[in-house]
Design a protein around this motif. Structure first.
Motif, PDB file in Angstrom:
ATOM      1  N   ILE A  71       0.798  -1.231   0.000  1.00 53.12           N
ATOM      2  CA  ILE A  71       0.000   0.000   0.000  1.00 53.12           C
ATOM      3  C   ILE A  71       0.829   1.279   0.000  1.00 53.12           C
ATOM      4  O   ILE A  71       0.268   2.365   0.153  1.00 53.12           O
ATOM      5  CB  ILE A  71      -0.991   0.016   1.185  1.00 53.12           C
ATOM      6  N   HIS A  72       2.150   1.181  -0.161  1.00 56.96           N
ATOM      7  CA  HIS A  72       2.922   2.411  -0.333  1.00 56.96           C
ATOM      8  C   HIS A  72       2.371   3.162  -1.543  1.00 56.96           C
ATOM      9  O   HIS A  72       1.964   2.559  -2.542  1.00 56.96           O
ATOM     10  CB  HIS A  72       4.406   2.096  -0.516  1.00 56.96           C
ATOM     11  N   VAL A  93      -5.573  -6.983  -2.233  1.00 59.35           N
ATOM     12  CA  VAL A  93      -4.597  -6.367  -1.338  1.00 59.35           C
ATOM     13  C   VAL A  93      -4.240  -7.339  -0.216  1.00 59.35           C
ATOM     14  O   VAL A  93      -5.019  -8.248   0.123  1.00 59.35           O
ATOM     15  CB  VAL A  93      -5.175  -5.040  -0.769  1.00 59.35           C
ATOM     16  N   HIS A  94      -3.053  -7.156   0.350  1.00 62.62           N
ATOM     17  CA  HIS A  94      -2.614  -7.927   1.509  1.00 62.62           C
ATOM     18  C   HIS A  94      -3.573  -7.664   2.680  1.00 62.62           C
ATOM     19  O   HIS A  94      -4.077  -6.548   2.835  1.00 62.62           O
ATOM     20  CB  HIS A  94      -1.191  -7.485   1.885  1.00 62.62           C
ATOM     21  N   ARG A  99      -7.522  -2.169   5.280  1.00 68.48           N
ATOM     22  CA  ARG A  99      -8.192  -1.051   5.959  1.00 68.48           C
ATOM     23  C   ARG A  99      -7.635   0.296   5.531  1.00 68.48           C
ATOM     24  O   ARG A  99      -8.328   1.308   5.554  1.00 68.48           O
ATOM     25  CB  ARG A  99      -8.099  -1.207   7.481  1.00 68.48           C
ATOM     26  N   HIS A 100      -6.370   0.311   5.098  1.00 70.84           N
ATOM     27  CA  HIS A 100      -5.758   1.579   4.690  1.00 70.84           C
ATOM     28  C   HIS A 100      -6.213   2.006   3.295  1.00 70.84           C
ATOM     29  O   HIS A 100      -6.159   3.193   2.969  1.00 70.84           O
ATOM     30  CB  HIS A 100      -4.236   1.469   4.738  1.00 70.84           C
ATOM     31  N   LEU A 101      -6.636   1.054   2.476  1.00 72.72           N
ATOM     32  CA  LEU A 101      -7.202   1.423   1.177  1.00 72.72           C
ATOM     33  C   LEU A 101      -8.655   1.858   1.328  1.00 72.72           C
ATOM     34  O   LEU A 101      -9.127   2.732   0.600  1.00 72.72           O
ATOM     35  CB  LEU A 101      -7.091   0.260   0.187  1.00 72.72           C
ATOM     36  N   ALA A 102      -9.352   1.249   2.290  1.00 73.62           N
ATOM     37  CA  ALA A 102     -10.737   1.654   2.546  1.00 73.62           C
ATOM     38  C   ALA A 102     -10.789   3.033   3.211  1.00 73.62           C
ATOM     39  O   ALA A 102     -11.676   3.842   2.922  1.00 73.62           O
ATOM     40  CB  ALA A 102     -11.421   0.614   3.435  1.00 73.62           C
ATOM     41  N   GLU A 131     -15.323  -0.990   0.629  1.00 72.51           N
ATOM     42  CA  GLU A 131     -14.900  -2.285   1.161  1.00 72.51           C
ATOM     43  C   GLU A 131     -15.441  -3.452   0.349  1.00 72.51           C
ATOM     44  O   GLU A 131     -14.795  -4.500   0.263  1.00 72.51           O
ATOM     45  CB  GLU A 131     -15.316  -2.417   2.630  1.00 72.51           C
ATOM     46  N   ASP A 132     -16.610  -3.279  -0.269  1.00 74.57           N
ATOM     47  CA  ASP A 132     -17.168  -4.393  -1.038  1.00 74.57           C
ATOM     48  C   ASP A 132     -16.449  -4.605  -2.370  1.00 74.57           C
ATOM     49  O   ASP A 132     -16.748  -5.561  -3.093  1.00 74.57           O
ATOM     50  CB  ASP A 132     -18.675  -4.209  -1.262  1.00 74.57           C
TER      51      ASP A 132
END
Length: 319
Positions: A71-72, A93-94, A99-102, A131-132
């Protein structure tokens, strides 16, 4: 803008011009009926990615899978913006990155702390991903693309704890993100191949990185697809260089932290950067690479960030 490069096996590489610099970051595109993209870079790179997809005659409605190795922001910062153009896609995503992308507020806060006034030009906008439309992949899980392509996700810490890499059985290649370091194709015109570890803060862990490299080697891949930048088929040379340079990087960090106990973090980081830059420049001079070669601009950027991670790691070890 350069045209997408056909790497064989139904894979194309689109140059994303991170920092407005060619051959800095790239997106890998599987051109099957279920179009799959690995890496997006940050949002200012998305116009280059969209133009590259257009050059490949790919309808954005056919993009089904967007994969970010970690997510960098130079790998995943543009994923939310890209998703707005791809109505049928989801983002892989890992588990530690989901949660950091959401909710990218912490990513934005961290980047602003490092880049200050440059943040908007480098990264804005960072768009949250519903999130979905986010899918987590655990270590060893797979993704079937079309009839004859299976991708296997490998958790590969070392550069970051939220990092996975992707093994593609069809090409016998691994998309290593930053765990297997950085490839500098700018040096190929001088007959030099250079692969350096990426030791950015604050989750750099050399022991985990070596374990991940062994994980890669166990697959006996014939191709390494780097986040920065491009593909190498000289796989044995990749391993040998990384395993040679990694201890040099770590030792340099420890030496400076021990020598300059009373200096600030910034002063130690500058000292590590200067020493590493001198070591690498000396190496390249022996390879007849001139001091005004374009690659030095990238090396300076990368080594400044690497130095921060090395000082952070060395100081944590002391504590």
């Amino acid at each position: 803008m350069s045209q997408p490069v056909d790497l064989g096996f139904g894979i194309s590489l689109i140059d994303l011009y991170d920092l407005q610099t060619p051959h800095r970051t790239g997106a890998y595109v599987f051109r099957e009926e279920e179009v799959t993209i690995i890496e997006t870079s940050e949002s200012p790179s998305i116009p280059y990615l969209l133009k590259g997809l257009e050059a490949l005659s790919i309808d954005l409605r056919d993009v089904k899978n967007i994969i970010v190795t970690h997510i960098h922001l130079d790998h995943a910062g543009g994923a939310g913006l890209l998703l707005q153009h791809c109505p049928n896609a989801r983002v892989f995503v890992h588990p530690k990155g989901m949660r950091h992308l959401a909710d990218p507020s912490r990513l934005i806060q961290g980047a602003k702390a490092v880049y200050g006034e440059k943040f908007d030009a480098l990264f804005d906008p960072i768009v949250p991903i519903p999130e979905d439309r986010l899918i987590v992949k655990e270590d060893g899980e797979t993704l079937q693309i079309g009839k004859d392509r299976t991708l296997t996700f490998l958790h590969t810490p070392g550069h970051a704890n939220h990092h996975f890499s992707i093994y593609d059985e069809k090409s016998n290649g691994i998309f290593t993100g930053d765990t297997a370091g950085v490839f500098y194709p700018q040096l190929l015109s001088y007959g030099v191949e250079l692969y350096l570890p990426s030791t950015s803060p604050n989750q750099f862990d050399p022991e985990a990185m070596q374990t991940s490299l062994k994980k890669f080697m166990a697959f006996r891949p014939e191709r390494i697809y780097f986040g920065h930048f491009g593909m190498s088929t000289h796989v044995q040379g990749v391993w040998e260089q990384l395993l040679r340079w990694l201890p040099i990087f770590v030792q340099t960090g420890h030496e400076i932290v021990n020598e300059q106990k009373d200096q600030s973090f910034t002063e130690k980081t500058e000292a590590v950067f200067k020493r590493l830059f001198n070591i690498i420049q000396t190496f390249l001079r022996k390879q007849q690479v001139p001091d005004d070669a374009d690659v030095y601009k990238l090396l300076q950027l990368d080594l400044q960030v690497c130095a921060m991670g090395l000082v952070d790691y060395a100081e944590n070890k002391k504590r």
